[in-house]
Design a protein around this motif. Sequence first.
Motif, mmCIF file in Angstrom:
data_model
loop_
_atom_site.group_PDB
_atom_site.id
_atom_site.type_symbol
_atom_site.label_atom_id
_atom_site.label_comp_id
_atom_site.label_asym_id
_atom_site.label_seq_id
_atom_site.Cartn_x
_atom_site.Cartn_y
_atom_site.Cartn_z
ATOM 1 N N THR A 88 24.339 37.033 22.398
ATOM 2 C CA THR A 88 23.269 36.039 22.344
ATOM 3 C C THR A 88 22.108 36.626 21.546
ATOM 4 N N ALA A 89 21.406 35.748 20.826
ATOM 5 C CA ALA A 89 20.296 36.219 19.990
ATOM 6 C C ALA A 89 19.312 35.092 19.763
ATOM 7 N N VAL A 90 18.054 35.481 19.563
ATOM 8 C CA VAL A 90 16.991 34.519 19.318
ATOM 9 C C VAL A 90 16.271 34.892 18.034
ATOM 10 N N ILE A 91 15.531 33.917 17.480
ATOM 11 C CA ILE A 91 14.627 34.217 16.378
ATOM 12 C C ILE A 91 13.495 35.064 16.943
ATOM 13 N N ALA A 92 13.238 36.208 16.329
ATOM 14 C CA ALA A 92 12.289 37.157 16.902
ATOM 15 C C ALA A 92 10.903 36.559 17.077
ATOM 16 N N THR A 94 9.873 33.174 17.195
ATOM 17 C CA THR A 94 9.703 31.967 18.022
ATOM 18 C C THR A 94 10.470 32.009 19.329
ATOM 19 N N LYS A 95 11.401 32.969 19.444
ATOM 20 C CA LYS A 95 12.273 33.101 20.617
ATOM 21 C C LYS A 95 13.241 31.926 20.768
ATOM 22 N N GLN A 96 13.428 31.159 19.715
ATOM 23 C CA GLN A 96 14.421 30.083 19.758
ATOM 24 C C GLN A 96 15.825 30.684 19.775
ATOM 25 N N GLU A 97 16.635 30.258 20.732
ATOM 26 C CA GLU A 97 17.988 30.805 20.851
ATOM 27 C C GLU A 97 18.896 30.192 19.791
ATOM 28 N N ILE A 98 19.583 31.057 19.055
ATOM 29 C CA ILE A 98 20.511 30.612 18.015
ATOM 30 C C ILE A 98 21.952 30.939 18.395
ATOM 31 N N LEU A 99 22.205 32.161 18.786
ATOM 32 C CA LEU A 99 23.544 32.564 19.213
ATOM 33 C C LEU A 99 23.618 32.471 20.727
ATOM 34 N N SER A 120 24.868 25.850 12.568
ATOM 35 C CA SER A 120 25.726 26.192 13.708
ATOM 36 C C SER A 120 25.593 27.650 14.134
ATOM 37 N N GLY A 121 24.957 28.484 13.290
ATOM 38 C CA GLY A 121 24.751 29.891 13.651
ATOM 39 C C GLY A 121 25.554 30.883 12.840
ATOM 40 N N LYS A 122 26.236 30.431 11.804
ATOM 41 C CA LYS A 122 27.118 31.319 11.026
ATOM 42 C C LYS A 122 26.354 32.461 10.354
ATOM 43 N N SER A 123 25.353 32.094 9.562
ATOM 44 C CA SER A 123 24.600 33.122 8.838
ATOM 45 C C SER A 123 23.769 33.975 9.781
ATOM 46 N N THR A 124 23.255 33.381 10.851
ATOM 47 C CA THR A 124 22.521 34.159 11.848
ATOM 48 C C THR A 124 23.422 35.228 12.453
ATOM 49 N N PHE A 125 24.646 34.862 12.764
ATOM 50 C CA PHE A 125 25.604 35.815 13.313
ATOM 51 C C PHE A 125 25.810 36.983 12.351
ATOM 52 N N ALA A 126 25.982 36.678 11.073
ATOM 53 C CA ALA A 126 26.184 37.728 10.078
ATOM 54 C C ALA A 126 24.968 38.646 10.000
ATOM 55 N N LYS A 127 23.777 38.052 10.010
ATOM 56 C CA LYS A 127 22.556 38.853 9.906
ATOM 57 C C LYS A 127 22.333 39.713 11.144
ATOM 58 N N VAL A 128 22.684 39.200 12.296
ATOM 59 C CA VAL A 128 22.568 39.994 13.523
ATOM 60 C C VAL A 128 23.505 41.198 13.454
ATOM 61 N N TYR A 135 15.806 38.639 13.812
ATOM 62 C CA TYR A 135 16.525 38.191 14.998
ATOM 63 C C TYR A 135 16.530 39.276 16.066
ATOM 64 N N GLU A 136 16.489 38.853 17.307
ATOM 65 C CA GLU A 136 16.481 39.771 18.440
ATOM 66 C C GLU A 136 17.686 39.490 19.324
ATOM 67 N N VAL A 137 18.479 40.515 19.562
ATOM 68 C CA VAL A 137 19.638 40.382 20.437
ATOM 69 C C VAL A 137 19.163 40.375 21.881
ATOM 70 N N THR A 138 19.584 39.374 22.625
ATOM 71 C CA THR A 138 19.148 39.230 24.019
ATOM 72 C C THR A 138 20.263 39.480 25.028
ATOM 73 N N GLY A 139 21.493 39.601 24.557
ATOM 74 C CA GLY A 139 22.594 39.844 25.479
ATOM 75 C C GLY A 139 23.889 40.095 24.746
ATOM 76 N N GLY A 140 24.852 40.630 25.455
ATOM 77 C CA GLY A 140 26.161 40.887 24.869
ATOM 78 C C GLY A 140 26.245 42.247 24.202
#
Length: 329
Positions: A88-92, A94-99, A120-128, A135-140
Amino acid sequence: MAYCSAFTTAMSMAYGSSSFTTSTSPLVPYLPSKSTLSMMTTFSHLPLRFNRRRSVRIATASLSAVNSPSTSFSDSQKSVLLEVKDLTAVIAETKQEILKGVNLVVYEGEVHAIMGKNGSGKSTFAKVLVGHPDYEVTGGSIVFKGSDLLEMEPEERSLAGLFMSFQSPVEIPGVSNIDFLNMAYNARRRKLGLAELGPIEFYAYIFPKLDLVNMKTDFLNRNVNEGFSGGERKRNEILQLAVLGAEMAILDEIDSGLDVDALRDVARAVNGLLTPNNSVLMITHYLRLLEFIEPSRIHIMEDGKIVKTGDISIAKLLEEEGYKAISTS
């Protein structure tokens, strides 16, 4: 440009190297000045440090770029290269959850493709995966080659063998391709305790790889991506991958903006780099890329999760009927 690859490796480790000398020869690398390095950082628009720093363990990476064809093995004969669990990850900012709980396993020698609607989160996943600071990883968890990837900063992930090519590679005025690649390649060699390659040795190393990506030698003397067409920029990204020999290549819409001839060149180069020991994760919207680079598995992403996994038939279904045919919403 390949954010978690040539750029971060070169910038984090190359400054101060004694192996580069000033020369009037167009093929002999020089060490850029401190102001040039600052300019390179400015044009990257990406900080080098990742804000989730813990203790660091660097995975050992092979430096040899490969040119042999892919070989098929069963999962029981292969090792897990990348394992993502409940990420799981959010935009650092705004804290909006993307993953919202991404799960993915990639074995050595596999080609995976991720498809999905815009947003859908494809590019965010790659960047994480490469440690983008937006982006900030919040879990997993993310395990790469047996090590916790979240413990590593972006440049350390690159040195461990992770490579990312972005949709729109940026220009770096004043820095030639050969200088840029020489610094990045030698940075990995230094980290692994190997002797650096001098200018002549490095030119001999890189020259055969130009044919792989259908690039002329004068590309080496041009500034990184400056004045390049879309196809030339994408070829240049794959040249970086060929030089660095990363075990895991993340290609974010490598097919965008390419005509069919350029797409064939890029696909041929990617296929030429596949071995039983390295893997590719592609993000794409289109079936045509998957017809040139055959995927082991295709994943459909929706609302920050992978909701379906299958073979090429999924992409064909999307081509014919769109995402309504497989949407879970």
